[in-house]
Structures are given as C-alpha cells and as structure tokens.
Design a protein around this motif. Structure first.
Motif, PDB file in Angstrom:
ATOM      1  N   GLY A   1       0.787  -0.873   0.055  1.00 44.02           N
ATOM      2  CA  GLY A   1      -0.320  -0.555   0.197  1.00 44.02           C
ATOM      3  C   GLY A   1       1.397   1.293   0.357  1.00 44.02           C
ATOM      4  O   GLY A   1       0.011   2.326   0.099  1.00 44.02           O
ATOM      5  N   GLY A   2       2.040   0.744   0.002  1.00 45.42           N
ATOM      6  CA  GLY A   2       2.730   1.752  -0.259  1.00 45.42           C
ATOM      7  C   GLY A   2       4.397   2.384   0.759  1.00 45.42           C
ATOM      8  O   GLY A   2       5.447   2.330   0.089  1.00 45.42           O
TER       9      GLY A   2
ATOM     10  N   PHE B   1       6.266  -1.498   4.998  1.00 42.37           N
ATOM     11  CA  PHE B   1       6.073  -2.183   6.110  1.00 42.37           C
ATOM     12  C   PHE B   1       5.572  -3.919   6.110  1.00 42.37           C
ATOM     13  O   PHE B   1       4.792  -3.990   5.375  1.00 42.37           O
ATOM     14  CB  PHE B   1       4.727  -1.747   8.256  1.00 42.37           C
TER      15      PHE B   1
ATOM     16  N   ASN C   1      -8.120  -2.326   2.774  1.00 35.40           N
ATOM     17  CA  ASN C   1      -7.964  -1.285   2.439  1.00 35.40           C
ATOM     18  C   ASN C   1      -7.700  -1.276   0.933  1.00 35.40           C
ATOM     19  O   ASN C   1      -7.025  -1.143   0.345  1.00 35.40           O
ATOM     20  CB  ASN C   1      -6.295  -0.428   2.546  1.00 35.40           C
TER      21      ASN C   1
ATOM     22  N   ASP D   1      -8.965   1.321  -1.048  1.00 36.79           N
ATOM     23  CA  ASP D   1      -9.891   2.934  -1.307  1.00 36.79           C
ATOM     24  C   ASP D   1      -9.302   3.500  -2.296  1.00 36.79           C
ATOM     25  O   ASP D   1      -9.377   4.478  -2.916  1.00 36.79           O
ATOM     26  CB  ASP D   1      -9.788   3.516   0.004  1.00 36.79           C
ATOM     27  N   GLU D   2      -7.953   3.223  -2.845  1.00 36.93           N
ATOM     28  CA  GLU D   2      -6.726   3.643  -3.764  1.00 36.93           C
ATOM     29  C   GLU D   2      -7.101   4.675  -4.603  1.00 36.93           C
ATOM     30  O   GLU D   2      -8.206   4.585  -5.650  1.00 36.93           O
ATOM     31  CB  GLU D   2      -6.952   2.332  -5.151  1.00 36.93           C
ATOM     32  N   SER D   3      -6.791   5.907  -3.981  1.00 41.83           N
ATOM     33  CA  SER D   3      -7.404   7.002  -4.677  1.00 41.83           C
ATOM     34  C   SER D   3      -5.698   7.938  -4.729  1.00 41.83           C
ATOM     35  O   SER D   3      -6.155   8.875  -5.681  1.00 41.83           O
ATOM     36  CB  SER D   3      -8.254   8.208  -3.739  1.00 41.83           C
TER      37      SER D   3
ATOM     38  N   TYR E   1      -9.932  10.855  -0.199  1.00 41.51           N
ATOM     39  CA  TYR E   1      -8.835  10.121  -0.567  1.00 41.51           C
ATOM     40  C   TYR E   1      -7.829  10.140   0.844  1.00 41.51           C
ATOM     41  O   TYR E   1      -7.148   9.186   1.457  1.00 41.51           O
ATOM     42  CB  TYR E   1      -7.963  10.992  -1.154  1.00 41.51           C
ATOM     43  N   ILE E   2      -7.972  10.967   1.681  1.00 42.90           N
ATOM     44  CA  ILE E   2      -7.924  10.408   3.151  1.00 42.90           C
ATOM     45  C   ILE E   2      -8.555   8.959   3.551  1.00 42.90           C
ATOM     46  O   ILE E   2      -7.632   8.752   4.675  1.00 42.90           O
ATOM     47  CB  ILE E   2      -8.569  11.752   3.889  1.00 42.90           C
TER      48      ILE E   2
ATOM     49  N   GLU F   1      -6.237   6.929   4.282  1.00 41.45           N
ATOM     50  CA  GLU F   1      -5.416   6.726   5.538  1.00 41.45           C
ATOM     51  C   GLU F   1      -6.236   5.607   6.018  1.00 41.45           C
ATOM     52  O   GLU F   1      -6.838   5.917   6.560  1.00 41.45           O
ATOM     53  CB  GLU F   1      -5.201   8.241   5.918  1.00 41.45           C
TER      54      GLU F   1
ATOM     55  N   ASN G   1      -4.779  -3.965   5.960  1.00 44.59           N
ATOM     56  CA  ASN G   1      -3.638  -4.015   4.632  1.00 44.59           C
ATOM     57  C   ASN G   1      -3.771  -3.768   3.387  1.00 44.59           C
ATOM     58  O   ASN G   1      -4.960  -3.935   2.665  1.00 44.59           O
ATOM     59  CB  ASN G   1      -3.324  -5.923   4.570  1.00 44.59           C
ATOM     60  N   ASN G   2      -3.191  -3.607   2.540  1.00 46.26           N
ATOM     61  CA  ASN G   2      -3.418  -3.023   1.473  1.00 46.26           C
ATOM     62  C   ASN G   2      -4.002  -4.333   0.224  1.00 46.26           C
ATOM     63  O   ASN G   2      -3.852  -5.691   0.387  1.00 46.26           O
ATOM     64  CB  ASN G   2      -2.254  -2.569   0.263  1.00 46.26           C
TER      65      ASN G   2
ATOM     66  N   SER H   1      -1.545  -6.458  -1.085  1.00 47.71           N
ATOM     67  CA  SER H   1      -0.810  -7.299  -0.258  1.00 47.71           C
ATOM     68  C   SER H   1      -1.639  -8.646   0.335  1.00 47.71           C
ATOM     69  O   SER H   1      -0.556 -10.220   0.495  1.00 47.71           O
ATOM     70  CB  SER H   1      -0.796  -6.652   1.300  1.00 47.71           C
TER      71      SER H   1
ATOM     72  N   LEU I   1      -0.632  12.815   4.814  1.00 42.82           N
ATOM     73  CA  LEU I   1      -1.116  13.325   3.566  1.00 42.82           C
ATOM     74  C   LEU I   1      -0.628  14.777   3.580  1.00 42.82           C
ATOM     75  O   LEU I   1      -0.608  15.310   2.327  1.00 42.82           O
ATOM     76  CB  LEU I   1      -3.039  13.437   3.794  1.00 42.82           C
TER      77      LEU I   1
HETATM   78  C1  LIG Z   1      -3.835  10.228   2.974  1.00 45.60           C
HETATM   79  C2  LIG Z   1      -3.293   8.571   2.296  1.00 45.60           C
HETATM   80  C3  LIG Z   1      -4.134   7.856   1.492  1.00 45.60           C
HETATM   81  C4  LIG Z   1      -3.619   6.411   2.097  1.00 45.60           C
HETATM   82  N1  LIG Z   1      -4.406   5.633   0.438  1.00 45.60           N
HETATM   83  C5  LIG Z   1      -3.842   4.061   0.643  1.00 45.60           C
HETATM   84  C6  LIG Z   1      -5.195   3.087  -0.233  1.00 45.60           C
HETATM   85  O1  LIG Z   1      -5.719   3.759  -0.753  1.00 45.60           O
HETATM   86  N2  LIG Z   1      -4.542   1.793  -0.092  1.00 45.60           N
HETATM   87  C7  LIG Z   1      -3.965   1.418   0.858  1.00 45.60           C
HETATM   88  O2  LIG Z   1      -3.641   0.313   0.595  1.00 45.60           O
HETATM   89  N3  LIG Z   1      -2.941   2.509   1.385  1.00 45.60           N
HETATM   90  C8  LIG Z   1      -2.988   3.957   1.051  1.00 45.60           C
HETATM   91  N4  LIG Z   1      -2.984   4.805   2.338  1.00 45.60           N
HETATM   92  C9  LIG Z   1      -1.907   4.247   3.451  1.00 45.60           C
HETATM   93  C10 LIG Z   1      -2.295   3.171   4.331  1.00 45.60           C
HETATM   94  O3  LIG Z   1      -2.901   4.042   5.370  1.00 45.60           O
HETATM   95  C11 LIG Z   1      -1.845   2.212   5.019  1.00 45.60           C
HETATM   96  O4  LIG Z   1      -0.108   2.408   5.202  1.00 45.60           O
HETATM   97  C12 LIG Z   1      -1.961   0.610   4.518  1.00 45.60           C
HETATM   98  O5  LIG Z   1      -3.037   0.334   4.083  1.00 45.60           O
HETATM   99  C13 LIG Z   1      -1.640  -0.406   4.987  1.00 45.60           C
HETATM  100  O6  LIG Z   1      -0.946  -1.694   3.506  1.00 45.60           O
HETATM  101  P1  LIG Z   1      -0.253  -2.186   3.941  1.00 45.60           P
HETATM  102  O7  LIG Z   1       1.149  -2.119   4.826  1.00 45.60           O
HETATM  103  O8  LIG Z   1      -0.348  -3.635   3.251  1.00 45.60           O
HETATM  104  O9  LIG Z   1       0.644  -1.629   2.819  1.00 45.60           O
HETATM  105  C14 LIG Z   1      -2.746   5.926   2.240  1.00 45.60           C
HETATM  106  C15 LIG Z   1      -2.078   6.760   3.155  1.00 45.60           C
HETATM  107  C16 LIG Z   1      -2.484   8.264   3.151  1.00 45.60           C
HETATM  108  C17 LIG Z   1      -1.776   8.496   3.723  1.00 45.60           C
END
Ligand SMILES: Cc1cc2nc3c(=O)[nH]c(=O)nc-3n(C[C@H](O)[C@H](O)[C@H](O)COP(=O)(O)O)c2cc1C
Ligand code: SF4
Length: 453
Positions: A79-80, A83, A105, A107-109, A193-194, A197, A232-233, A236, A413
């Motif tokens: 997800g970015g 971790f 998660n 939300d993919e934006s 988008y938030i 998070e 989790n994304n 993932s 953000l």
């Molecule tokens: C503003 C913002 C938007 C985010 N959008 C997403 C999202 O759409 N999908 C996502 O997986 N993680 C997003 N993240 C990261 C999540 O907060 C989180 O780190 C992630 O879902 C953890 O999943 P992972 O450990 O499998 O990567 C975003 C973070 C921020 C700050």
C-alpha cells in the motif's frame, strides 16, 4: 496483446505454472496471470486455475505458522509504506478476549495508482482467499473490504464474488469443516482520499466522518471498534495465497534482498502501451518502458513518479535504478504504490505540480492547520508561478511553506502536499524561472495530450 480490465498483457507465473512463449522472461505474473480469461472474476474461473487451493493448506497449519510463513517470505505492504506484513499480523495480541478484525484497504485514490481496482475487477477471489488466510492467522472472524466510493463497478463485482464464496462454503461458519468461520463485508466509502489513510479509514468504517486518529494506540491494539485490527492493502492480502501454495522460499527468491517478491507496476502517461506489468521488485523503469512499447513515438522521458503523486519526482537520470524499496529510497524518492506516471518533454513540470497540489488541497480533511492552510497557499503561489506572474520570492515562499508542512501535519497526507513542487524545483528550477522571464508558461498544453500529433 492488451486485455480487460486493466489494459494488461497477461503473463504466466514464472516458477509456478511454466513459461508461456509470449511472456517476457523478466515478468512474473501471479496476480495478473489469468486476466485474459473471460471468466477470471468468477468462482469457476478462479478455481479452474487453482484458486482456493491455499485455504485448506493454511487451515491445516497452526495460525502462528501462517504468520511465520508470511514473515519468512519477506512480504512487505504493497500500500505504499512497505511495512512487513507478517510482522504486522504478529502484533495482534492473542488471548485478549477481544474480537479481532481485518480491514482490507481498497480505497485506491492516489493520483497515478491503478493496480488494486483492476486486480479486484479481474480477480476478486484471490483477495477473498487471502482475506480468509489472513483472518485465520490473526484469529479474526470478521473482515471488511473498504472500497473507494466512486468505484461502484468494483463494489458490485466484489459483492458478487463474496456471495459466490459464501454459497460455496469459503465464507461463513466452519469453512471446509475446519471449525474456523469468517464473515466478510464489502463496505463502500463516500469517496475521499483521506479515507485511505488507515486510521481515517477505521473512523469512516465506524460511521463517522473520515478523520485520522492519533497514534498510539496503534490499530493492532485499538483499531476498529477499539479492538485489535490489521489493515492491509489489497495487493498485500492478494499475495498471500501464492505464498502458502508455493512456499516462503519461492516468494523470497524473487525480487531483491530486502524487497522480496513481485508487484504490479502501473505505467501511465506518455508510453506507447500503458498498463499493468507484474514483475519482481528491483526491475528498472528502462525495462518497464521497453515492455510498454517505449515512449510515445518521437518523444523522450522528462520526469516520472515512482509510486504516485506523493513520491518525489525522478528524471531520465534514474532510468536504471532498481525499483525496490531501497533503490528508490537511495535515489531520493519512494517506491510507494509503483504508480509510474511517465511524462515526456512536452509536459510543463510546473503545471503538473500545480494539478497535484490542487488535488491535495481539495482532499485535505482540514483537521490540522499546516495542511489545511498550507495546501491553500501553496496552490495560490504555484498558480502565480505557472501564470508567469511569480517572483523569486514566490519560489522561496513555496519552499518555505512546504518545509513548514512536512513533519508538522497530523498525517501523511500533509507530508505529501509539498512533494510534487519541491521535487520539481529540485530538478527543473531553470524551467520554472523561465515562466517568470517569459511572463507565462513556455509550453503548449495541447502538445502533451494523448491525442496530440
Ligand atoms: C492520504 C493517504 C491515503 C492512503 N490511501 C491508501 C489506499 O488507498 N490504499 C492503501 O492500501 N493504503 C493507503 N494508504 C496507506 C495506509 O495508511 C496503510 O499504510 C496501508 O493500507 C497499509 O497496508 P500495507 O501494509 O498492506 O501496505 C494511504 C495513506 C495516506 C496517508
Ligand atoms: S495532514 Fe491534512 S489530511 Fe492529514 S489530518 Fe491534517 S488536514 Fe487532515
């Protein structure tokens, strides 16, 4: 060949199902392997290609052994932030008497990020299978998939897949006679988008306005409904069945030393064939552009984002850096979501940075002053610079405002707001000053459009 739904050339997984002649050796299609099958999104289609075979294997293991396997595989969050997924699961306290939750998660934006939506459209069952295994490992009997609100087609496809999985006994009580049961709910967000998070997502899922929460307590201790929660994304969780089926060693053998496995790289913008390319982490942009048919005819690479708009821009000097967490970090950016937005020399970097900053201003939730006010003033100042009305002082102001947001905002953000413009100034300061000298933008915006000659 391009395929629905993600414009992706389907490829056979290396090391799992043999090589297809049409699959470039550098690619490792696992999650995207069957996207060219007309029924890839149905239960029948998924099962025909080996789907749901990881569930009985995982349910025959001890939950802690499943966590250990994911840890040993070296899977890092897709997800970015990157971790360790197994590590995150191991933080869920056991024997605490509280319910545990998994929240996917979806939300993919992030501008440029376009991997989870095509994955859920083409292969929703691999996500459901991964969720079953993850919940078994963390001892959760409820899971949620939080989907971006605007993506109604994805919500419908997931709901259909979840209904199929319930009917086939993969969800509900006593899955496969194992004694383990799981309820899975698809929850559409309202389109913010938030809410991607993770703490804002949990707040939204509880029915409140999606605002980030303070940490600690971390979600592993007090997440959804104040209970231990893993977030989790999509990618993932979807990667987990392949680890159970093929083994941690197989996954670890792909990618680079600290960035194991494969990932979906999404190329958009000025390449001949944009789309998703599933490859081992560590592949280079030069290789990926080659796979995408090269830059659009007659043009050359100017700048790109390695992982969406929140990751600092890179240039043609970075074509050969390994696209893994460490390689991109060493080049001064972040791997993020592997959202490779490619821009050629027809693009005004200032205009691109302005658009991204406008996005952040629009999506700022307003909870904290540095991000709410800073994003507003950054847009106003970048607008002046782009129109050719800016001054040297404006250039310094924009950097100053940016440095006052980073590290002072409540959530990540805010930290992302200054990223596009500060990296644009780092590499293209002369071009930005040229706007001042010429009293306007020196670029023809029409030349960078997809339909430009
Ligand atoms: C503003 C913002 C938007 C985010 N959008 C997403 C999202 O759409 N999908 C996502 O997986 N993680 C997003 N993240 C990261 C999540 O907060 C989180 O780190 C992630 O879902 C953890 O999943 P992972 O450990 O499998 O990567 C975003 C973070 C921020 C700050
Ligand atoms: S940094 Fe921005 S999005 Fe995050 S809490 Fe503050 S105002 Fe909201």
């Amino acid at each position: 060949m391009q395929s629905s739904p993600g414009g992706t050339t389907p490829r056979t997984p290396r090391g799992t199902a043999g090589e297809k002649a049409s699959v470039p050796a550098v690619l490792t299609p696992v999650l995207t392997a069957n996207w060219d099958q007309a029924d890839s999104f149905t239960l029948d289609g998924y099962k025909r290609t080996g789907g749901y075979s990881a569930v009985p294997k995982a349910l025959a293991m001890a939950p802690d052994d499943v966590i250990a396997a994911v840890k040993a595989a070296g899977l890092r969050g897709r997800g970015g932030a990157g971790f360790g997924t197994g590590m995150k699961w191991s933080f869920i306290p056991q024997g605490d008497g509280k319910p545990h939750y998994l929240t996917v998660n979806a939300d993919e934006s992030e501008p440029g990020t376009c991997k989870d939506i095509p994955l859920m459209m083409a292969n929703p069952h691999v996500l459901i299978e991964g969720a079953i295994i993850a919940c078994f490992a963390i001892r959760a009997s409820h899971a949620f998939i939080y989907v971006r609100g605007e993506a109604l087609h994805v919500v419908r496809r997931l709901q259909l897949a979840v209904a199929e999985a319930y009917a086939a006994g993969y969800l509900g009580e006593d899955i496969g006679g194992s004694g383990f049961g799981l309820d899975l709910v698809v929850h559409p967000g309202a389109g913010a988008y938030i809410c991607g998070e993770e703490t804002a997502l949990l707040t939204s899922l509880e029915g409140y306005r999606g605002l980030p929460r303070n940490r600690p307590p971390f979600p592993a201790v007090e997440g959804l409904y104040a209970s231990p929660t893993v977030i989790n994304n999509v990618e993932s969780i979807a990667s987990v069945p392949s680890i159970i089926n093929n083994g941690a060693e197989w996954f670890n053998s792909l990618g680079t030393e600290k960035s194991s496995g494969f990932g979906i790289f999404s190329l958009s913008g000025h390449v001949t064939n944009p789309g998703q390319f599933e490859a081992p982490l560590g592949i280079t942009l030069r290789e990926l552009i080659g796979l995408a048919g090269g830059m659009r005819a007659g043009h050359r690479l100017k700048f790109w984002t390695p992982g969406g708009s929140s990751t600092p821009l890179l240039t043609d000097a970075h074509l050969d850096i390994p696209l893994d967490f460490e390689g991109v970090g060493a080049a001064g950016s972040m791997l993020g979501t592997r959202a490779l937005q490619i821009f050629d020399e027809t693009t005004c970097v200032l205009r691109a940075a302005l658009r991204w900053t406008e996005f952040y201003q629009h999506e700022s939730c307003g909870k904290c002053t540095p991000c709410r006010e800073g994003s507003y003033w950054m847009v106003r100042t970048i607008e002046r610079l782009e129109n050719g009305d800016g001054t040297d002082a404006d250039l310094e102001t924009v950097l100053d405002v940016g440095s006052n947001i980073i590290g002072r905002a409540f959530c990540a953000l805010g930290d992302a707001v200054p990223v596009p413009i500060t990296s644009a100034i780092k590499y293209f300061r002369d071009e930005i000053i040229q706007h001042q000298k010429e009293g306007g933008c020196p670029f023809n915006p029409a030349a960078s459009t997809a339909w430009a000659e």
